[in-house]
Design an enzyme around this catalytic site. Structure first.
Site, PDB file in Angstrom:
ATOM      1  N   ASP A 156      54.565  32.756  40.260  1.00  0.00           N
ATOM      2  CA  ASP A 156      53.980  31.638  40.999  1.00  0.00           C
ATOM      3  C   ASP A 156      54.327  30.281  40.393  1.00  0.00           C
ATOM      4  OD1 ASP A 156      52.232  32.737  38.942  1.00  0.00           O
ATOM      5  OD2 ASP A 156      50.761  31.227  39.518  1.00  0.00           O
ATOM      6  N   HIS A 157      55.097  30.270  39.308  1.00  0.00           N
ATOM      7  CA  HIS A 157      55.533  29.023  38.692  1.00  0.00           C
ATOM      8  C   HIS A 157      57.027  28.766  38.889  1.00  0.00           C
ATOM      9  CE1 HIS A 157      51.738  28.194  36.408  1.00  0.00           C
ATOM     10  NE2 HIS A 157      51.569  29.469  36.741  1.00  0.00           N
ATOM     11  N   HIS A 168      45.599  25.227  39.499  1.00  0.00           N
ATOM     12  CA  HIS A 168      45.764  26.685  39.404  1.00  0.00           C
ATOM     13  C   HIS A 168      44.405  27.346  39.642  1.00  0.00           C
ATOM     14  CE1 HIS A 168      47.007  30.622  37.717  1.00  0.00           C
ATOM     15  NE2 HIS A 168      48.229  30.217  37.998  1.00  0.00           N
ATOM     16  N   HIS A 222      56.105  28.564  32.079  1.00  0.00           N
ATOM     17  CA  HIS A 222      56.360  29.963  31.763  1.00  0.00           C
ATOM     18  C   HIS A 222      56.925  30.617  33.018  1.00  0.00           C
ATOM     19  CE1 HIS A 222      52.435  30.092  33.701  1.00  0.00           C
ATOM     20  NE2 HIS A 222      52.518  31.410  33.807  1.00  0.00           N
ATOM     21  N   HIS A 235      48.866  32.343  26.378  1.00  0.00           N
ATOM     22  CA  HIS A 235      48.857  33.055  27.668  1.00  0.00           C
ATOM     23  C   HIS A 235      49.403  34.478  27.479  1.00  0.00           C
ATOM     24  CE1 HIS A 235      48.361  33.127  31.951  1.00  0.00           C
ATOM     25  NE2 HIS A 235      49.656  33.184  32.242  1.00  0.00           N
ATOM     26  N   HIS A 246      55.955  33.326  34.999  1.00  0.00           N
ATOM     27  CA  HIS A 246      55.240  34.047  36.051  1.00  0.00           C
ATOM     28  C   HIS A 246      55.768  33.573  37.412  1.00  0.00           C
ATOM     29  CE1 HIS A 246      51.448  35.611  33.805  1.00  0.00           C
ATOM     30  NE2 HIS A 246      52.250  36.614  34.126  1.00  0.00           N
ATOM     31  N   ASP A 300      49.493  27.552  32.138  1.00  0.00           N
ATOM     32  CA  ASP A 300      48.519  28.648  32.170  1.00  0.00           C
ATOM     33  C   ASP A 300      48.144  29.004  30.738  1.00  0.00           C
ATOM     34  OD1 ASP A 300      48.825  28.638  34.863  1.00  0.00           O
ATOM     35  OD2 ASP A 300      49.337  30.762  35.059  1.00  0.00           O
TER      36      ASP A 300
END
Length: 358
Positions: free
Chosen positions: A117-118, A308, A113, A211, A115, A234
């Site tokens: 931090d990915h 994570h 996805h 999520h 976000h 996530d």
């Protein structure tokens, strides 16, 4: 006799100090030491290229929360001569370089996805795999919207790419290698599992996870020579992870300890920090360690690995608090993931060999 021993020790100390002095003040000696250090760090951990096993290395087990011990979301998989990353957060490339893992053959990044931090580490991965020999556009597999990510990266780094090609030449930095190739993965509903890649015995499938408000968000399963690993991405506790991860060897599942995040919320509220709201909001779209253990049991996987990790776990006590309640649900086959955990799954076997690359 005692005097002889003392004299001998004194001579050794003087010799050591003289040798240290030579290195400290002599450019030639300094350069010799530096060359030895460089040579010792110029290897490559090529064991992961063995095609008779499925190899998984965690290069980022952290989250958006600062953690000096954990990079953001990142894992790399080697199988059948193919190389794929699952997500690419900040710091992932640093870990790959530290572990001396080969990346020139990178075939793409499987994005769960969008976000930050990915995806925030994609440019570092792109540049360094390009320098290591990747000559084709870097494939970005992901949910609808991945086209915008690829377009944005192309625009943001177009000047940088042009400088590098002009400086080193297109023979070294192939122009096509500067580009991103978005591959939109359409998973129509929660009952579907879609094949993302199927070549030379390596099969990658995607499925939906929960999520919200991020939608869609995906998990991925990678199968090779009878061995398999599943990445939850996530998600809160989701039966889809168990359904599409059924019978896998390894489940790499995110985990957020709500009881610990609650303490952070209390502390932030006490000092009037508005980020207390973030701590209040995030538990509703993540799974707890106990949740993940229950999903692993339902899927019947051999090994559950937490990634994570939220919040940061600075010591053994914090780790114990994080894992509170897990043993009551799943008594064995549980590993708290860390940057540098390398799982080797030999073909024709049910063994899972754990290595520490730190």
């Amino acid at each position: 006799m005692k005097r002889l021993v003392v004299a001998g020790i004194g001579i050794l100390i003087v010799a050591f100090l003289l040798g240290l002095g030579v290195v400290w003040f002599s450019p030639a000696a300094q350069d010799a030491v530096m060359r030895r250090v460089i040579a010792s760090n110029m290897g490559s951990y090529d064991a992961v290229l063995d095609e008779d096993a499925l190899h998984v290395v965690l290069c980022g087990t952290g989250s958006p929360m600062p953690d000096p011990e954990r990079a953001q979301a990142c894992a790399i998989v080697y199988a059948g001569g193919k190389v794929f990353l699952v997500d690419s957060g900040i710091g992932g490339w640093d870990r790959l370089a530290r572990f001396q893992l080969p990346v020139g053959g990178l075939g793409g990044i499987l994005i769960t996805h969008f976000h930050s931090d990915h995806i925030s580490g994609i440019p570092d991965i792109a540049l360094n795999s390009w320098a290591a020999g990747r000559r084709e556009a870097l494939a970005l597999y992901g949910p609808p919207g991945v086209e915008r990510i690829a377009q944005g990266l192309d625009i943001a780094y177009s000047l940088d790419d042009g400088y590098r090609i002009a400086h080193h030449g297109p023979e070294f930095f192939a122009e096509e290698g500067a580009n991103y190739l978005p591959v939109v993965v359409e998973v129509p509903d929660r009952d579907a599992r879609v094949t993302v890649f199927d070549e030379d015995g390596v099969k990658i499938t995607a499925f939906r996870v929960s999520h919200e408000p991020v939608d869609p968000a995906y998990g991925y399963r990678i199968d090779y020579k009878g061995r398999s690993v599943v990445f939850s991405g996530d998600t809160k506790k989701d039966s889809n992870v168990a359904r599409f991860g059924a019978g896998a060897d390894v489940l790499i599942h995110e985990a957020l300890a709500t009881h610990m995040v609650g303490m952070l919320e209390e502390g932030l509220e006490h000092r009037g920090d508005r980020r207390a709201k973030v701590m209040h909001d995030i538990p509703d779209y993540h799974a707890t360690p106990v949740d993940a253990a229950a999903v692993a049991n339902e899927a019947g996987v051999k090994l559950l690995v937490y990634t994570h990790i939220v919040p940061r776990l600075p010591n053994a006590l914090a780790e114990r608090v994080f894992l509170r309640g897990v043993s009551g649900v799943r008594g064995s086959g549980v590993t708290l993931g860390y940057d540098g955990l390398y799982l080797e799954l030999p073909a024709g076997s049910d063994r899972i060999v754990e290595h520490d690359l730190r």
